[in-house]
Every structure is written in structure tokens, then in C-alpha cells.
Design a protein around this motif. Structure first.
Motif, PDB file in Angstrom:
ATOM      1  N   ASP A  53       0.826  -1.209   0.000  1.00 46.26           N
ATOM      2  CA  ASP A  53       0.000   0.000   0.000  1.00 46.26           C
ATOM      3  C   ASP A  53       0.861   1.260   0.000  1.00 46.26           C
ATOM      4  O   ASP A  53       0.656   2.195   0.767  1.00 46.26           O
ATOM      5  N   TRP A  54       1.842   1.262  -0.889  1.00 48.53           N
ATOM      6  CA  TRP A  54       2.731   2.418  -1.019  1.00 48.53           C
ATOM      7  C   TRP A  54       2.120   3.492  -1.910  1.00 48.53           C
ATOM      8  O   TRP A  54       1.320   3.206  -2.806  1.00 48.53           O
ATOM      9  N   ILE A  55       2.555   4.719  -1.687  1.00 47.20           N
ATOM     10  CA  ILE A  55       2.386   5.790  -2.664  1.00 47.20           C
ATOM     11  C   ILE A  55       3.645   5.802  -3.529  1.00 47.20           C
ATOM     12  O   ILE A  55       4.756   5.858  -3.009  1.00 47.20           O
ATOM     13  N   LEU A  56       3.476   5.715  -4.835  1.00 43.04           N
ATOM     14  CA  LEU A  56       4.619   5.703  -5.745  1.00 43.04           C
ATOM     15  C   LEU A  56       4.926   7.121  -6.213  1.00 43.04           C
ATOM     16  O   LEU A  56       4.024   7.865  -6.591  1.00 43.04           O
ATOM     17  N   PHE A  57       6.204   7.471  -6.184  1.00 40.44           N
ATOM     18  CA  PHE A  57       6.629   8.801  -6.604  1.00 40.44           C
ATOM     19  C   PHE A  57       7.704   8.661  -7.681  1.00 40.44           C
ATOM     20  O   PHE A  57       8.818   8.220  -7.406  1.00 40.44           O
ATOM     21  N   PHE A  58       7.338   8.999  -8.927  1.00 34.39           N
ATOM     22  CA  PHE A  58       8.283   8.953 -10.046  1.00 34.39           C
ATOM     23  C   PHE A  58       8.916  10.329 -10.196  1.00 34.39           C
ATOM     24  O   PHE A  58       8.276  11.266 -10.685  1.00 34.39           O
ATOM     25  N   THR A  97      -2.061   5.487  -4.974  1.00 29.10           N
ATOM     26  CA  THR A  97      -1.775   6.845  -5.429  1.00 29.10           C
ATOM     27  C   THR A  97      -0.401   6.908  -6.091  1.00 29.10           C
ATOM     28  O   THR A  97       0.544   6.280  -5.612  1.00 29.10           O
ATOM     29  N   ILE A  98      -0.321   7.665  -7.175  1.00 32.14           N
ATOM     30  CA  ILE A  98       0.944   7.832  -7.895  1.00 32.14           C
ATOM     31  C   ILE A  98       1.206   9.313  -8.081  1.00 32.14           C
ATOM     32  O   ILE A  98       0.337  10.064  -8.522  1.00 32.14           O
ATOM     33  N   PHE A  99       2.418   9.738  -7.738  1.00 27.78           N
ATOM     34  CA  PHE A  99       2.884  11.105  -8.006  1.00 27.78           C
ATOM     35  C   PHE A  99       3.957  11.050  -9.089  1.00 27.78           C
ATOM     36  O   PHE A  99       4.762  10.124  -9.125  1.00 27.78           O
ATOM     37  N   LEU A 100       3.949  12.044  -9.934  1.00 26.62           N
ATOM     38  CA  LEU A 100       4.994  12.185 -10.942  1.00 26.62           C
ATOM     39  C   LEU A 100       5.508  13.620 -10.884  1.00 26.62           C
ATOM     40  O   LEU A 100       4.714  14.555 -10.842  1.00 26.62           O
ATOM     41  N   ALA A 101       6.810  13.776 -10.854  1.00 36.73           N
ATOM     42  CA  ALA A 101       7.415  15.110 -10.878  1.00 36.73           C
ATOM     43  C   ALA A 101       8.260  15.257 -12.132  1.00 36.73           C
ATOM     44  O   ALA A 101       8.936  14.317 -12.543  1.00 36.73           O
ATOM     45  N   GLN A 110       0.914  12.551 -24.054  1.00 35.78           N
ATOM     46  CA  GLN A 110      -0.467  12.968 -23.810  1.00 35.78           C
ATOM     47  C   GLN A 110      -1.321  11.850 -23.238  1.00 35.78           C
ATOM     48  O   GLN A 110      -2.262  12.103 -22.473  1.00 35.78           O
ATOM     49  N   ALA A 111      -0.994  10.619 -23.572  1.00 32.99           N
ATOM     50  CA  ALA A 111      -1.746   9.495 -23.022  1.00 32.99           C
ATOM     51  C   ALA A 111      -1.592   9.424 -21.503  1.00 32.99           C
ATOM     52  O   ALA A 111      -2.534   9.086 -20.783  1.00 32.99           O
ATOM     53  N   PHE A 112      -0.401   9.769 -20.996  1.00 25.98           N
ATOM     54  CA  PHE A 112      -0.193   9.825 -19.554  1.00 25.98           C
ATOM     55  C   PHE A 112      -0.908  11.037 -18.962  1.00 25.98           C
ATOM     56  O   PHE A 112      -1.516  10.960 -17.891  1.00 25.98           O
ATOM     57  N   GLN A 113      -0.808  12.169 -19.649  1.00 21.43           N
ATOM     58  CA  GLN A 113      -1.429  13.385 -19.139  1.00 21.43           C
ATOM     59  C   GLN A 113      -2.927  13.199 -18.910  1.00 21.43           C
ATOM     60  O   GLN A 113      -3.485  13.700 -17.933  1.00 21.43           O
ATOM     61  N   ARG A 114      -3.583  12.461 -19.803  1.00 18.82           N
ATOM     62  CA  ARG A 114      -5.028  12.246 -19.666  1.00 18.82           C
ATOM     63  C   ARG A 114      -5.373  11.379 -18.461  1.00 18.82           C
ATOM     64  O   ARG A 114      -6.496  11.430 -17.957  1.00 18.82           O
ATOM     65  N   ARG A 115      -4.423  10.606 -17.987  1.00 15.90           N
ATOM     66  CA  ARG A 115      -4.705   9.680 -16.898  1.00 15.90           C
ATOM     67  C   ARG A 115      -4.424  10.257 -15.522  1.00 15.90           C
ATOM     68  O   ARG A 115      -4.796   9.652 -14.517  1.00 15.90           O
ATOM     69  N   PHE A 116      -3.760  11.400 -15.456  1.00 14.42           N
ATOM     70  CA  PHE A 116      -3.515  12.027 -14.160  1.00 14.42           C
ATOM     71  C   PHE A 116      -4.688  12.925 -13.801  1.00 14.42           C
ATOM     72  O   PHE A 116      -5.164  13.715 -14.617  1.00 14.42           O
ATOM     73  N   HIS A 117      -5.143  12.803 -12.575  1.00 13.62           N
ATOM     74  CA  HIS A 117      -6.318  13.559 -12.130  1.00 13.62           C
ATOM     75  C   HIS A 117      -5.993  15.025 -11.869  1.00 13.62           C
ATOM     76  O   HIS A 117      -6.860  15.893 -12.008  1.00 13.62           O
ATOM     77  N   SER A 118      -4.779  15.305 -11.440  1.00  8.89           N
ATOM     78  CA  SER A 118      -4.423  16.688 -11.072  1.00  8.89           C
ATOM     79  C   SER A 118      -3.033  17.021 -11.573  1.00  8.89           C
ATOM     80  O   SER A 118      -2.127  16.182 -11.546  1.00  8.89           O
ATOM     81  N   TRP A 119      -2.878  18.272 -12.033  1.00  9.38           N
ATOM     82  CA  TRP A 119      -1.574  18.819 -12.391  1.00  9.38           C
ATOM     83  C   TRP A 119      -1.335  20.039 -11.521  1.00  9.38           C
ATOM     84  O   TRP A 119      -2.163  20.942 -11.477  1.00  9.38           O
ATOM     85  N   ILE A 120      -0.235  20.057 -10.812  1.00 15.38           N
ATOM     86  CA  ILE A 120       0.088  21.174  -9.919  1.00 15.38           C
ATOM     87  C   ILE A 120       1.387  21.805 -10.398  1.00 15.38           C
ATOM     88  O   ILE A 120       2.400  21.122 -10.530  1.00 15.38           O
ATOM     89  N   THR A 121       1.345  23.093 -10.659  1.00 13.32           N
ATOM     90  CA  THR A 121       2.542  23.798 -11.123  1.00 13.32           C
ATOM     91  C   THR A 121       3.294  24.371  -9.929  1.00 13.32           C
ATOM     92  O   THR A 121       2.731  25.106  -9.117  1.00 13.32           O
ATOM     93  N   PHE A 122       4.566  24.011  -9.817  1.00 13.69           N
ATOM     94  CA  PHE A 122       5.435  24.538  -8.770  1.00 13.69           C
ATOM     95  C   PHE A 122       6.285  25.653  -9.355  1.00 13.69           C
ATOM     96  O   PHE A 122       6.861  25.495 -10.433  1.00 13.69           O
ATOM     97  N   SER A 123       6.360  26.754  -8.660  1.00 15.35           N
ATOM     98  CA  SER A 123       7.187  27.873  -9.121  1.00 15.35           C
ATOM     99  C   SER A 123       8.098  28.309  -7.982  1.00 15.35           C
ATOM    100  O   SER A 123       7.906  27.916  -6.825  1.00 15.35           O
ATOM    101  N   SER A 124       9.088  29.103  -8.309  1.00 20.15           N
ATOM    102  CA  SER A 124       9.979  29.620  -7.276  1.00 20.15           C
ATOM    103  C   SER A 124       9.182  30.483  -6.305  1.00 20.15           C
ATOM    104  O   SER A 124       8.279  31.218  -6.713  1.00 20.15           O
ATOM    105  N   PRO A 125       9.478  30.393  -4.992  1.00 24.71           N
ATOM    106  CA  PRO A 125       8.674  31.115  -4.010  1.00 24.71           C
ATOM    107  C   PRO A 125       8.818  32.623  -4.122  1.00 24.71           C
ATOM    108  O   PRO A 125       9.911  33.135  -4.406  1.00 24.71           O
TER     109      PRO A 125
END
Length: 221
Positions: A53-58, A97-101, A110-125
Motif C-alpha cells: 500500500d505504497w504511494i509511488l513517486f516517479f 496513489t501515484i505522483f509524478l514530478a 499525452q496518453a499519460f497526461q489524460r490519466r492524471f487527475h491533477s496537475w500542480i505547477t510549482f514555481s519559485s517562491p
């Protein structure tokens, strides 16, 4: 988002909030030059992750989730496309749950992009976020004790002057802990803070030269 903006830290914190271990996938150890070996390694990872029951982070996921070639003329390209198709299948099948950075979102297929539920943009603080980061690391109870001369207002002024990211602030905090440990103390004086900032920031090229005068004005007493 770009490097050192907190993507890995965010994945770890989300895992902590979910009370589940986050397993970081080292892409360089997954991709194999031999045909079929990459799929075998992925299959093993997904089997263990599902059982535990791991969360995978690529991390740096564009190396594995990149766009497929359209011509497919060579055997290597055909097998590479097959591995991408296999990974698409495992993404849909995995119950956890799977995270991709990635630093290059446009490189993701695009086939992967369609399968991710959320996209979060990280920017410099921005300066407001940097001030909160300075306070988060240096005002934690039970750790370093700062000179009372170092106030929240000075952290805000420092955040405005030093355009650094979260990873840099965390590393600087670790440096200060090491310096305090070497002295066999838990406290840092305002003068020591100024010296550490000057050496770790100005002399190493992270800040403009005139920022050293700001540190001297802010932290000198």
C-alpha cells in the motif's frame, strides 16, 4: 516546475498526511538497455507497492513517461513504445496513489497526461512564501535558539533581499545546525547568523554583493 521548488518535499508531506509510505522511484535504475527488462522491473515495483500500500513517486518522470515515437522504424523504438503502453496499463490498474514530478511537462506523453487527475505547477517562491519558509525552519520549537535580535521583520526583509528557493533555505538551516553542533551549543547569535549568511550566500554567489551590507545592517547589534 523547475528544480528545487519543493516537488519531492510536497510528495513526502502528502504521504505523511495520508499516513502512507512514499516510495521514490529512481528512474535511472528502472530504464534498461536490454529489451523487456524495463517492463520486468516496473512489474516488480507495482506488485510490491500494491502489496505494501505504497504511494509511488516517479521523480524526473519525463524520462519514463516521455512521448512515444511516431515512426517506430527501429526495433528499439518499437520496444520502447511497448514499454510505454505497458506503463499506461499499470497506471490504470494500480489501486493506490501515484505522483509524478518533472521539470518539462511538455515532454510527457499525452496518453499519460489524460490519466492524471491533477496537475500542480510549482514555481519559485515569492518573497511572502520565502519569509514563511525562513520562519518555518528557524523558529521551530526545540531546535536552534535564535538571538532575540533576529525578529520576524528581519526575516521578511531577508526574504525580500535573498531570492532563493525552499531547498536552499533548508540547506542553509542544516548548515547552521552543523555549526551549532560543532560549538556544542543550540543557539546562534545575530552576528553568527550574519556571518553564515554572508559566507553561504554572498561568497558562493547566491546573492548580490550589496546584500552583504543588508545582512550587516539587519543582524548587527
Amino acid at each position: 516546475g523547475p528544480s528545487r521548488t519543493g516537488k519531492t518535499m510536497a510528495a513526502a508531506l502528502l504521504g505523511q498526511a495520508a499516513s502512507k509510505p512514499v516510495y521514490r522511484i529512481d528512474i535511472s535504475n528502472i530504464i534498461d538497455k536490454y529489451v523487456g527488462e524495463t517492463s520486468k522491473k516496473l512489474r516488480r515495483i507495482f506488485e510490491i507497492a500494491e502489496a505494501q500500500d505504497w504511494i509511488l513517486f516517479f521523480d524526473e518522470g519525463d524520462a519514463l513517461f516521455g512521448k512515444r515515437t511516431s515512426d517506430g522504424n527501429s526495433s528499439n523504438e518499437r520496444y520502447a513504445n511497448q514499454e510505454v503502453s505497458y506503463l499506461l496499463y499499470k497506471l490504470e490498474e494500480y489501486p493506490g496513489t501515484i505522483f509524478l514530478a518533472t521539470n518539462h511537462s511538455s515532454a510527457i506523453d499525452q496518453a499519460f497526461q489524460r490519466r492524471f487527475h491533477s496537475w500542480i505547477t510549482f514555481s519559485s517562491p515569492d518573497k511572502y512564501t520565502r519569509a514563511r519558509l525562513w520562519q518555518h525552519f528557524f523558529e521551530k520549537p526545540g531546535y536552534l535558539k535564535l538571538d532575540p535580535a533576529i525578529s520576524q521583520a528581519q526575516f521578511r526583509e531577508l526574504a525580500e533581499a535573498a531570492n532563493v528557493n525552499a531547498a536552499w533555505i533548508e540547506q542553509f538551516y542544516a548548515y547552521c545546525v552543523l555549526q551549532a553542533t560543532a560549538k556544542q551549543e543550540l543557539s546562534i547569535s545575530a552576528e553568527e547568523m550574519r556571518q553564515y549568511l554572508h559566507w553561504y550566500g554572498c561568497e558562493r554567489g547566491y546573492f548580490e554583493y550589496n546584500t552583504a551590507h543588508l545582512f550587516q545592517r539587519v543582524y548587527h547589534y
